[in-house]
Design an enzyme around this catalytic site. Structure first.
Site, mmCIF file in Angstrom:
data_model
loop_
_atom_site.group_PDB
_atom_site.id
_atom_site.type_symbol
_atom_site.label_atom_id
_atom_site.label_comp_id
_atom_site.label_asym_id
_atom_site.label_seq_id
_atom_site.Cartn_x
_atom_site.Cartn_y
_atom_site.Cartn_z
ATOM 1 N N VAL A 1 -22.695 35.939 9.939
ATOM 2 C CA VAL A 1 -21.911 34.871 9.333
ATOM 3 C C VAL A 1 -20.441 35.219 9.477
ATOM 4 O O VAL A 1 -20.019 36.330 9.137
ATOM 5 C CB VAL A 1 -22.268 34.760 7.829
ATOM 6 N N CYS A 2 -19.643 34.288 9.971
ATOM 7 C CA CYS A 2 -18.214 34.553 10.167
ATOM 8 C C CYS A 2 -17.524 34.776 8.826
ATOM 9 O O CYS A 2 -17.602 33.939 7.926
ATOM 10 C CB CYS A 2 -17.544 33.382 10.869
ATOM 11 N N ILE A 3 -16.816 35.886 8.705
ATOM 12 C CA ILE A 3 -16.204 36.239 7.419
ATOM 13 C C ILE A 3 -15.116 35.254 7.000
ATOM 14 O O ILE A 3 -15.062 34.849 5.835
ATOM 15 C CB ILE A 3 -15.680 37.694 7.429
ATOM 16 N N ALA B 1 -16.726 32.044 5.997
ATOM 17 C CA ALA B 1 -17.533 32.274 4.800
ATOM 18 C C ALA B 1 -16.663 32.373 3.549
ATOM 19 O O ALA B 1 -16.993 31.824 2.496
ATOM 20 C CB ALA B 1 -18.364 33.543 4.958
#
Lengths: 128, 130, 100
Positions: free
Chosen positions: B77-79, B82
């Site tokens: 998941v892209c930080i 997110a």
């Protein structure tokens, strides 16, 4: 950052959405900026409403206008990241009554066949 | 062959997460390798463990978790995406001073570099979105 | 090269742009709401039939069936595939461009 053991691939970012109405344009740009560190062969194309991302004179800040940061200046900074190949679809631009003088960065304008060729030459296409 | 998958929309709102899941499952069943599934834009919402869909519906989040468990899938998941949308793991929750985390089993939060690496390492990148 | 389109051609211009900016001999897969573009008897039929002269067109059958249509409703020449067939198309072609 090295290109993962010397592999250099052709990466194409395809931008087809207008800015502000949705977040795609901004988050696409964030990928381009991070991706620049990987020293790949990067090109960006702007097709359909994506050409509006490059419109000059965008005016909004977190405290004024629509209350959203103007990120259009970042396109001008791409050169500093060695991202220099920006292409615009001729027909999309003309359909919208725009010319390169309306855009805030230097771009190369491609006709249908040139754009199709460019896409066909890529290894990885990230679409937004 | 080695595939990477990008998922750009959240669960239930748009079919892209379902399509990405069906594609990923079919690829694995055919014996292909999935190098990574990368969740971006609203796609990060696929990683919330707080989802409670009606009982007669599919559970999009659990389905990813189960596929991950079965095939040892790397679900990233892209930080940045997110953080904007309130998807946190324990470390991030602590770092940002939040009192809860909500990342589902099998997902991990990492940077956008993981997407670029997924493109470099895989033979194909397939994007699902709106 | 494989192009994927997932938008209804009656709502968005994704299919139109895809057909305009893709090369002869490429493959185009219609899935999700784009499957409406693969059906007989719509205003789009002539466009798709024209495209079939130079491009291979595919449509994802589970998306067709979910929406109340069947394989026989698909324009002849457009091939139906399932998810495994989608995977095969991606594997066969060197690159994939998603017309989101």
């Amino acid at each position: 950052m090295d290109g993962e053991g010397g592999v250099i691939k052709k990466f194409l970012y395809v931008n087809r959405k207008a800015p502000y109405g949705t977040i795609y344009a901004l988050e696409s740009l964030e990928v381009v900026l991070i991706g620049a560190a990987f020293e790949q062969d990067v090109s960006l194309v702007f097709i359909d409403d994506g050409v509006y991302q490059l419109k000059k004179g965008q005016q909004t800040t977190v405290d004024s206008g629509i209350g959203v940061k103007d990120f259009s200046k970042t396109y001008r900074a791409l050169e500093g990241y060695d991202v220099e190949k920006l292409y615009v679809d001729k027909k999309s631009m003309e359909m919208r009554g725009l010319s390169t003088s309306d855009l805030n960065v230097d771009v190369e304008v491609l006709d249908d066949a040139q754009m199709a060729d460019l896409m066909a030459q890529q290894d990885i296409i990230l679409s937004f | 062959m080695k595939f990477s998958i990008m998922v750009n929309e959240g669960p239930y709102q748009h079919q892209s997460s379902d399509s990405a899941y069906q594609f990923t499952k079919a690829a694995l069943e055919k014996g292909h390798e999935i190098f990574r599934v990368f969740f971006y834009h609203d796609g990060v919402n696929n990683a919330t463990c707080l989802t409670v869909p009606p009982q007669d519906d599919r559970h999009v989040v659990n389905r990813w978790s189960e596929l991950s468990k079965k095939y040892n899938l790397d679900l990233v998941v892209c930080i940045a995406a997110a953080q904007r949308r309130g998807i946190l793991d324990d470390n991030e929750a602590k770092r940002q001073g939040k009192n809860a985390s909500n990342i589902a089993e099998g997902f991990r939060i990492s940077g956008l570099g993981q997407l670029i690496e997924a493109g470099i390492q895989a033979d194909r990148l397939v994007v699902f979105g709106d | 090269m494989l192009h994927t389109v997932n938008k209804s051609p009656f709502e968005k211009n994704s299919l139109e742009s895809c057909l305009r900016l893709s090369k002869e001999g490429c493959a185009v897969l219609l899935f999700e709401d784009a499957v409406y573009g693969a059906l007989k008897g719509t205003q789009l039929e002539a466009t798709v039939v024209e495209a079939l002269k130079s491009k291979k067109m595919y449509v994802l059958l589970p998306d067709i069936e979910a929406r109340g249509m069947r394989a026989e409703d698909v324009i002849s020449g457009v091939q139906t595939v399932d998810y495994a067939g989608f995977v095969d198309l991606v594997a066969e072609k060197a690159t994939v461009q998603a017309w989101l």
